[in-house]
Design a protein around this motif. Structure first.
Motif, PDB file in Angstrom:
ATOM      1  N   GLU A 115       8.611  -7.980   9.681  1.00 27.59           N
ATOM      2  CA  GLU A 115       9.350  -6.893   9.056  1.00 27.59           C
ATOM      3  C   GLU A 115       8.474  -6.183   8.042  1.00 27.59           C
ATOM      4  N   MET A 116       8.712  -4.883   7.905  1.00 24.85           N
ATOM      5  CA  MET A 116       7.989  -4.082   6.922  1.00 24.85           C
ATOM      6  C   MET A 116       9.006  -3.240   6.160  1.00 24.85           C
ATOM      7  N   GLN A 117       8.918  -3.275   4.854  1.00 25.78           N
ATOM      8  CA  GLN A 117       9.742  -2.400   4.032  1.00 25.78           C
ATOM      9  C   GLN A 117       8.985  -1.114   3.750  1.00 25.78           C
ATOM     10  N   SER A 162       0.843  -1.197   0.000  1.00 22.68           N
ATOM     11  CA  SER A 162       0.000   0.000   0.000  1.00 22.68           C
ATOM     12  C   SER A 162       0.874   1.241   0.000  1.00 22.68           C
ATOM     13  N   GLY A 163       0.374   2.298  -0.624  1.00 23.11           N
ATOM     14  CA  GLY A 163       1.186   3.496  -0.716  1.00 23.11           C
ATOM     15  C   GLY A 163       0.363   4.764  -0.750  1.00 23.11           C
ATOM     16  N   GLN A 164       1.062   5.884  -0.677  1.00 27.26           N
ATOM     17  CA  GLN A 164       0.444   7.204  -0.700  1.00 27.26           C
ATOM     18  C   GLN A 164       1.228   8.083  -1.659  1.00 27.26           C
ATOM     19  N   LEU A 208       5.115   6.940  -1.351  1.00 30.35           N
ATOM     20  CA  LEU A 208       5.569   6.386  -0.089  1.00 30.35           C
ATOM     21  C   LEU A 208       4.846   5.048   0.076  1.00 30.35           C
ATOM     22  N   SER A 209       5.578   3.938  -0.042  1.00 29.56           N
ATOM     23  CA  SER A 209       4.909   2.634  -0.067  1.00 29.56           C
ATOM     24  C   SER A 209       5.373   1.744   1.069  1.00 29.56           C
ATOM     25  N   PHE A 210       4.465   0.866   1.489  1.00 25.55           N
ATOM     26  CA  PHE A 210       4.687  -0.018   2.631  1.00 25.55           C
ATOM     27  C   PHE A 210       4.450  -1.460   2.181  1.00 25.55           C
ATOM     28  N   HIS A 211       5.411  -2.332   2.491  1.00 26.81           N
ATOM     29  CA  HIS A 211       5.384  -3.708   1.998  1.00 26.81           C
ATOM     30  C   HIS A 211       5.536  -4.653   3.180  1.00 26.81           C
ATOM     31  N   ASP A 243       2.914  -8.093   4.965  1.00 29.07           N
ATOM     32  CA  ASP A 243       2.030  -9.223   4.675  1.00 29.07           C
ATOM     33  C   ASP A 243       0.733  -9.010   5.451  1.00 29.07           C
ATOM     34  N   ALA A 244      -0.141 -10.011   5.402  1.00 29.84           N
ATOM     35  CA  ALA A 244      -1.471  -9.860   5.996  1.00 29.84           C
ATOM     36  C   ALA A 244      -1.443  -9.695   7.509  1.00 29.84           C
ATOM     37  N   SER A 245      -0.293  -9.959   8.129  1.00 30.71           N
ATOM     38  CA  SER A 245      -0.216  -9.810   9.588  1.00 30.71           C
ATOM     39  C   SER A 245      -0.003  -8.359  10.010  1.00 30.71           C
ATOM     40  N   VAL A 246       0.198  -7.466   9.035  1.00 30.65           N
ATOM     41  CA  VAL A 246       0.498  -6.073   9.346  1.00 30.65           C
ATOM     42  C   VAL A 246      -0.594  -5.167   8.782  1.00 30.65           C
ATOM     43  N   LYS A 247      -0.993  -4.218   9.618  1.00 28.35           N
ATOM     44  CA  LYS A 247      -1.956  -3.205   9.191  1.00 28.35           C
ATOM     45  C   LYS A 247      -1.425  -1.822   9.551  1.00 28.35           C
ATOM     46  N   LEU A 248      -1.848  -0.842   8.773  1.00 27.48           N
ATOM     47  CA  LEU A 248      -1.540   0.556   9.071  1.00 27.48           C
ATOM     48  C   LEU A 248      -2.825   1.304   9.379  1.00 27.48           C
TER      49      LEU A 248
END
Length: 762
Positions: A508-510, A483-485, A558-561, A563-568
């Motif tokens: 981990e999140m990129q 997901s990105g902005q 600005l993108s966030f990578h 998996d399904a275990s992570v939410k923003l």
């Protein structure tokens, strides 16, 4: 009572002669937009349509949705919905007809045309003959109306062929093509081979209705008996009807002009055979209460003749996004070709390849190179078969139709032919005229057209220095898909971003900062910097500082990578000039998240980052330091009326309870017209039929505002605006040294914004 005795002579039909400045033949979206725009520029127009309604393939007779560069929100063409008259029609259709009833669209287009006193509309009237005053000049067109048994003699100095099959251009002797060029002619590596075929076919749609009780169906004897003759028969289902059946296509292997009736009967055979299979095969018990509510009586035609202009658009122009000095329009639909046997072909029903961004269409594609007073509009413009695969869609055609309207007005005023507008000063005048009315030609700003606002000092009650999009109490965005902005950033600035992440366990999140290699599109093909963040279980604040900076002002993703275990955390605030985008596919336009074409066809590989339709597609909540100084009031004067590499918008602060914009002049000026350019969300495709939309009015559009002069006199009060452009024409010109525009925020979560403001003395 009328009594006529026997006549030995053959009686002639009634004849009516009409003189005009421009005769437009064809009342589809291209012809309607050409006629409306020419009429608004003061041209006397005759619009000739051989059907009982306007709109062509978008009308209730065919019922295909209008689409263009936005491509069902399935590509990287941000803020790219076509502007001008086609935008006005789509926005009005959204307001009155968000459910997508094609019959309502009919009335909207008819109303737009009928409301123009300069247009003479001839429905049910077919052009059939042309007369020329010289080998290269048309003098009149003859047309016949079957409903009133009248022959029309239509005389004009200028003609526009928007007929789809090019009836005027063909009769006049203009050079044309039908079929596909070889790979060698233009170096088009995607040119189809003999197996694929040279022409796209026709389609007929049908609609169904649940009447609440069982309905029997007996098929006509001409219906297809063996549905397995259709390679895709296993994909038939009860839910799909209307233009979701676009793949029910036939006729590309025939003469798509002269065999149209034969093609129609074959499509009826297929459609009624499909319905017979659904109702009587026993495979679809859920269809018991369904009846066949509507079947098209004329096919939607995709391709026939293409006429030669002074330039022919090609694959390279589309893929490489070539710049033209005479750019007047743009496209952005995929290069979308179909196998010529259509529904009977084992191959996929279409092959769609997208570009990284929108492409320009030059003026030289919109007139015949042989017939000096003939404009070309719609799918017959000067393009190769491959480029036609993207220019042929209706929003693009309507956008080009507006070019003809303005060009015709300028030709008549200056006493010149269409080709003469290529002269640099004339071309700049045409481009300004189009951009003033919202055409938004890529890379061409509106300048030097007498705008009084350019000499004014602009001030405002507030500017949103975007420091954050506040977090929602309950909304999250999953990183199951990246997901990105998209954000408008400044060159040379090192930014620090803070987001709220919720992780189930350690992960981990990129976080990446990317931008377009070329600053005027929105494909993030250049990595600025990438960071890896370690997350712990639970909700936490994540801060990312980028050491690298952009080398020019432009939008960055600005993108966030993860998996399904992570939410923003998401934000409820939606704001002009920034949009969330997600690395997800869209099967409707052959988007699988990544475009990976085979080698050797001249198509780029890249990722797709696309917005989601409201109510989805919330922004990512974030804080940024330094704040984004990207929405200042001076942007209102830069000649752009949508984002085009920069935000190009003034945005007020949501904390400002009474946003105001003030124009001050050192001396009094005379004002007659005021143009305001609002945000109607140029990402929203606004499909005209069947699709359905979540709201009647775009959330970003300012609904209520007031314009006041320097003495406090109210010049205009508007309540309930939903349109993109508001043209305020004062009853009489006024003298003033100040104008104040008082706006209301569209809602508690959307700040007031403007893309442009212009003033004219006449």
């Amino acid at each position: 009572m009328i009594v006529e005795n026997f006549s030995e002579e053959v009686r002639g039909l009634k004849k009516v002669s009409i003189d005009a400045g421009l005769v437009v033949v064809g009342g589809g979206m291209a012809g309607a937009c050409a006629a409306i725009s020419a009429a608004r520029e003061g041209v006397k127009v005759v619009l000739v349509q051989d059907r009982p309604v306007l709109g062509g393939n978008a009308s209730s007779e065919v019922r295909l949705w209008i689409l263009g560069a936005t491509s069902h929100l399935g590509n990287n063409n941000r803020w790219s919905r076509e502007g001008g008259v086609i935008d006005e029609i789509l926005v009005e259709n959204l307001y009155r007809n968000k459910e997508g009833n094609a019959i309502i669209l009919d009335t909207i287009i008819l109303e737009k045309v009928r409301s123009e006193p300069n247009i003479t509309l001839l429905l049910n009237t077919a052009a059939y003959e042309v007369e020329k005053s010289s080998p290269t000049k048309i003098s009149k067109v003859w047309a016949f109306c079957s409903q009133n048994l009248t022959r029309y003699e239509l005389n004009a100095p200028l003609f526009c062929d928007a007929s789809g099959d090019g009836v005027v251009g063909f009769a006049a002797g203009a050079a044309f093509r039908m079929g596909a060029e070889s790979k060698d002619e233009f170096g088009e590596l995607f040119a189809p081979d003999a197996k694929y075929g040279e022409l796209l076919g026709h389609t007929i749609y049908f609609y169904t209705k649940d009447i609440g009780k069982p309905v029997d169906y007996v098929a006509p004897d001409f219906a297809l008996k063996d549905i397995t003759k259709l390679p895709k028969y296993r994909s038939i289902n009860v839910k799909d009807h209307g233009c979701k059946l676009w793949w029910v296509e036939y006729g590309g292997s025939l003469d798509t002009i002269h065999d149209s009736e034969e093609i129609k009967w074959e499509l009826w055979k297929i459609v009624y055979g499909i319905w017979d299979h659904i109702k009587n095969s026993g495979e679809f018990p859920e269809a018991e209460n369904l009846t066949l509510e509507w079947v098209g009586t004329i096919p939607g035609k995709r391709e026939s003749r293409r006429f030669e202009g002074d330039y022919m658009l090609t694959q390279r122009d589309v893929v490489d996004r070539v710049d033209f000095k005479d750019a007047v329009s743009f496209g952005g639909w995929a290069i979308d070709l179909h196998p010529e046997d259509g529904v009977y072909n084992e191959l996929p029903s279409c092959t769609q390849w997208h570009g990284k961004g929108v492409y320009q269409i030059p003026y030289r594609c919109f007139y015949s190179r042989n017939i000096e007073n003939l404009f070309l509009a719609g799918r017959i413009i000067s393009a190769s078969h491959v480029a036609f695969g993207t220019t042929r869609v209706m929003a693009t055609c309507g956008h080009g139709g507006m070019v003809i309207g303005h060009a015709a007005a300028q030709c008549l005023e200056e006493g010149v032919s269409p080709r003469d507008l290529l002269e640099s000063e004339r071309m700049k005048r045409l481009q300004n005229s189009l951009n003033k009315e919202g055409q938004s030609i890529p890379k061409f700003e509106l300048e030097g057209d007498g705008d009084l606002a350019q000499a004014a000092t602009l001030s405002c009650s507030s500017v949103d220095a975007l420091a954050s999009l506040p977090a929602s109490d309950s909304e999250f965005i999953s990183l199951e898909n990246a997901s990105g902005q998209w954000l408008p950033l400044k060159a040379g600035v090192q930014y620090r971003f803070t987001v709220q992440a919720l992780s189930k366990g350690e992960s981990e999140m990129q976080v990446k900062l990317r931008a377009a290699e070329e600053g005027d599109h929105y494909t993030p093909d250049r990595l600025i910097e990438s960071k890896t963040v370690t997350l712990v279980d639970g909700e936490q604040t994540v801060e990312v500082v980028f050491e690298n900076a952009l080398d020019r002002d432009q939008y960055a993703l600005l993108s966030f990578h993860g998996d399904a275990s992570v939410k923003l955390r998401a934000s409820d605030v939606r704001q002009t000039g920034t949009v969330s985008a997600f690395n997800v596919g869209n099967a409707a336009v052959s988007n699988n998240g990544v475009q990976s074409p085979p080698e050797g066809i001249g198509i780029d590989s890249f990722e797709f980052w696309r917005p989601l339709r409201r109510p989805d597609g919330l922004n990512i909540a974030f804080e940024v330091s330094p704040a984004l100084e990207a929405f200042g009031v001076d942007l209102l004067k830069n000649g752009y009326t949508r984002p085009n590499g920069r935000s190009n918008a003034w945005v007020a602060s949501l904390a400002d309870e009474s946003p105001e914009l003030t124009l001050n002049w050192s001396d009094k000026i005379t004002v007659k017209e005021i143009y305001l350019y609002f945000d109607s969300d140029f990402d929203h495709p606004m499909e005209s039929s069947q699709f359905g939309h979540p709201e009647r009015v775009v959330p970003f559009t300012v609904n209520n505002y007031q314009v006041v002069d320097g003495e406090g006199n109210v010049l205009q009060t508007v309540k309930g605006n939903h349109q993109t452009i508001n043209r305020i024409v004062l009853p009489e010109a006024i003298e003033t040294d100040r104008l104040v525009v008082k706006l209301e925020h569209p809602s508690e979560t959307v700040p007031a914004a403007l893309f442009g403001l212009r003033c004219y003395s006449e």
